[in-house]
Design a protein around this motif. Structure first.
Motif, short mmCIF file in Angstrom:
data_model
loop_
_atom_site.label_atom_id
_atom_site.label_comp_id
_atom_site.label_asym_id
_atom_site.label_seq_id
_atom_site.Cartn_x
_atom_site.Cartn_y
_atom_site.Cartn_z
N THR A 69 0.84 -1.21 0.00
CA THR A 69 0.00 0.00 0.00
C THR A 69 0.88 1.25 0.00
N ARG A 70 1.97 1.17 0.72
CA ARG A 70 2.87 2.34 0.76
C ARG A 70 3.45 2.60 -0.64
N VAL A 71 3.87 1.56 -1.32
CA VAL A 71 4.42 1.73 -2.68
C VAL A 71 3.36 2.37 -3.58
N VAL A 72 2.12 1.89 -3.47
CA VAL A 72 1.07 2.44 -4.33
C VAL A 72 0.83 3.92 -4.00
N ARG A 73 0.87 4.22 -2.72
CA ARG A 73 0.64 5.63 -2.32
C ARG A 73 1.73 6.53 -2.93
N VAL A 74 2.98 6.09 -2.79
CA VAL A 74 4.09 6.89 -3.34
C VAL A 74 3.97 6.97 -4.86
N ALA A 75 3.65 5.82 -5.49
CA ALA A 75 3.55 5.79 -6.96
C ALA A 75 2.41 6.67 -7.45
N SER A 76 1.31 6.69 -6.69
CA SER A 76 0.17 7.51 -7.14
C SER A 76 0.54 8.99 -7.07
N GLY A 77 1.42 9.35 -6.17
CA GLY A 77 1.92 10.73 -6.12
C GLY A 77 2.78 11.07 -7.32
N LEU A 78 3.17 10.05 -8.08
CA LEU A 78 4.00 10.26 -9.27
C LEU A 78 3.20 10.02 -10.56
N GLY A 79 1.89 9.95 -10.42
CA GLY A 79 1.04 9.85 -11.62
C GLY A 79 0.58 8.45 -11.98
N ILE A 80 0.90 7.46 -11.15
CA ILE A 80 0.36 6.12 -11.41
C ILE A 80 -1.11 6.13 -11.00
N SER A 81 -2.00 5.76 -11.94
CA SER A 81 -3.42 5.79 -11.60
C SER A 81 -4.09 4.44 -11.79
N LYS A 82 -3.37 3.48 -12.40
CA LYS A 82 -3.95 2.15 -12.64
C LYS A 82 -3.16 1.11 -11.88
N ILE A 83 -3.87 0.30 -11.12
CA ILE A 83 -3.21 -0.78 -10.37
C ILE A 83 -3.89 -2.09 -10.73
N ARG A 84 -3.08 -3.10 -11.02
CA ARG A 84 -3.62 -4.44 -11.23
C ARG A 84 -2.92 -5.38 -10.26
N LEU A 85 -3.72 -6.11 -9.49
CA LEU A 85 -3.16 -7.12 -8.58
C LEU A 85 -3.15 -8.46 -9.32
N THR A 86 -2.01 -9.14 -9.26
CA THR A 86 -1.90 -10.36 -10.02
C THR A 86 -0.95 -11.32 -9.30
N GLY A 87 -0.47 -12.33 -10.01
CA GLY A 87 0.43 -13.30 -9.39
C GLY A 87 1.18 -14.07 -10.47
N GLY A 88 1.52 -15.23 -10.18
CA GLY A 88 0.93 -16.33 -9.47
C GLY A 88 -0.60 -16.18 -9.40
N GLU A 89 -1.17 -16.91 -8.51
CA GLU A 89 -2.61 -16.76 -8.34
C GLU A 89 -2.86 -15.87 -7.12
N PRO A 90 -3.30 -14.62 -7.33
CA PRO A 90 -3.40 -13.68 -6.21
C PRO A 90 -4.34 -14.16 -5.11
N LEU A 91 -5.37 -14.93 -5.47
CA LEU A 91 -6.34 -15.32 -4.43
C LEU A 91 -5.81 -16.45 -3.54
N LEU A 92 -4.57 -16.88 -3.78
CA LEU A 92 -3.96 -17.83 -2.83
C LEU A 92 -3.40 -17.08 -1.62
N ARG A 93 -3.23 -15.78 -1.77
CA ARG A 93 -2.72 -15.01 -0.63
C ARG A 93 -3.87 -14.71 0.31
N ARG A 94 -3.56 -14.75 1.60
CA ARG A 94 -4.62 -14.59 2.60
C ARG A 94 -5.15 -13.15 2.61
N ASP A 95 -6.44 -13.02 2.80
CA ASP A 95 -7.04 -11.72 3.11
C ASP A 95 -6.82 -10.63 2.04
N VAL A 96 -6.94 -11.03 0.78
CA VAL A 96 -6.74 -10.05 -0.30
C VAL A 96 -7.72 -8.86 -0.20
#
Ligand code: SAM
Ligand code: SF4
Length: 347
Positions: A69-96
């Motif tokens: 979340t911290r990386v996304v916050r910093v990146a959004s301050g630099l103009g990143i507006s699109k985020i895609r969560l992926t993997g591997g299979e992202p839904l294998l990670r707990r509490d997505v």
């Protein structure tokens, strides 16, 4: 706002984050570890496959949700507006959903999406929606039970079709569906998959097979080019081109003259779109990759764990982006497949 701009003048707006390198599928084009995959490559590849010895990273190597979340916050301050969560299979990670909630709450993030094989989607769908997920992309390479298993190593077609339906019912529209097309495996299913998209109002993307498989057995002959796919589609349907909304769009798109949904072609091999690429990626162990095919990575986790402040991270990201490659070299003599496979990079 200082923007993330690379040395070729491309403005970076899209960050793809892999949250785990593990997967519950064994797709033949990604983690070809099944007997059927071995047989396919033995039959169709010259020379023995040279598998990449991929070891699963211990979970302790993963970035925490707070770090992501911290990386996304910093990146959004630099103009990143699109985020895609992926993997591997992202839904294998707990509490997505917890991660989705914290990213969705950040100002500047206009588009938050998840790419999944769909197998576990039903279990988390409502919680993901409640947490603020509006867009989801599923991988659907076949509509035939036996062929689906051959392509993915898992008997999961029913779960996936249920997941697509559920995502639509939850209003995550338009639901996107990706199919990697491989010669002799699922190319005969292109019209049926497009017909499925038309019937259900899905955004279907046919993707050319890229040399990112862990078996290192990719061959140019396996690739069904976008042009070939388009010929098949035109024989089966009347299509109308859709203009790309964004110059950086990676897909050429068409809608059906009759019916809902659309089809698109992603042609990284036969018609690279590197000149318009506005993406960077972050691996689950916190390495930034400026191209799918980068041979060099940049260790962001180390920066964070060594105590870098937000301003330091922003500066570091700007410096890293300057290394973004002009383009990939698939098809050229100098081409070298990166050590990480698609499952480890995050598609
Ligand atoms: N496990 C999730 C899934 O399959 O949707 C997310 C990760 S997967 C690596 C993301 C996307 O990469 C999928 O749509 C998959 O089809 C695509 N992909 C994987 N290996 C590929 C390859 N060698 N060439 C082209 N696309 C590939
Ligand atoms: Fe797993 Fe996705 Fe790779 Fe298939 S494409 S093996 S589902 S990471």
């Amino acid at each position: 706002m200082t923007r993330l701009t690379d040395a070729h003048g491309r403005q970076i707006r899209d960050l793809r984050i892999s949250i785990t390198d593990r997967c519950n599928f064994r797709c033949l084009y990604c983690l070809p570890e099944t007997e059927e995959a071995a047989n396919f490559y033995k039959r169709t590849s010259s020379g023995a496959p040279r598998p990449i010895q991929h070891e699963w990273k211990p979970r302790s190597h993963f970035l925490t949700y707070e770090e992501i979340t911290r990386v996304v916050r910093v990146a959004s301050g630099l103009g990143i507006s699109k985020i895609r969560l992926t993997g591997g299979e992202p839904l294998l990670r707990r509490d997505v959903p917890r991660l989705v909630e914290s990213i969705a709450a950040l100002p500047g993030i206009e588009d938050l999406a998840l790419t999944t094989n769909g197998f576990l989607f039903a279990k988390y769908a409502q919680a993901l929606r409640d947490a603020g997920l509006r867009r989801v992309t599923f991988s659907l390479d076949s509509l035939e039970t036996g062929n689906f298993k051959k392509m993915t190593g898992r008997d999961g077609l029913e779960e996936l079709l249920g997941a697509i339906d559920l995502a639509q019912k939850l209003g995550m529209n338009p639901v996107k569906v990706n199919a990697v097309v491989i010669r002799g495996l699922n190319d005969h299913e292109v019209p049926a998959m497009a017909g499925f998209a038309r019937k259900h109002g899905l955004v279907m993307r046919f993707i050319e097979f890229m040399p990112l498989d862990s078996g290192r057995a990719w061959q140019a002959d396996h690739v069904v080019t976008g042009r070939e796919i388009l010929t098949q589609l035109r024989e089966a349907f009347e299509l109308e081109p859709l203009n790309d909304e964004h110059a950086a769009a990676t897909a050429k798109r068409w809608r059906f003259r009759e019916g809902a949904g659309e089809v698109g072609l992603i042609m990284p091999v036969s018609e690279p779109f590197c000149g318009q690429c506005n993406r960077i990626r972050m691996t689950s162990d916190g390495h930034v990759r400026t191209c799918l095919f980068s041979l060099q990575e940049h260790n962001l986790k180390k920066q964070m764990r060594d105590g870098a402040g937000d301003a330091d991270l922003a500066k570091w990201l700007q410096a890293v982006v300057l290394h973004k490659e002009a383009g990939h070299r698939i098809g050229q003599a100098q081409f070298q497949q990166p050590d990480r496979t698609m499952s480890g990079i995050g598609g």
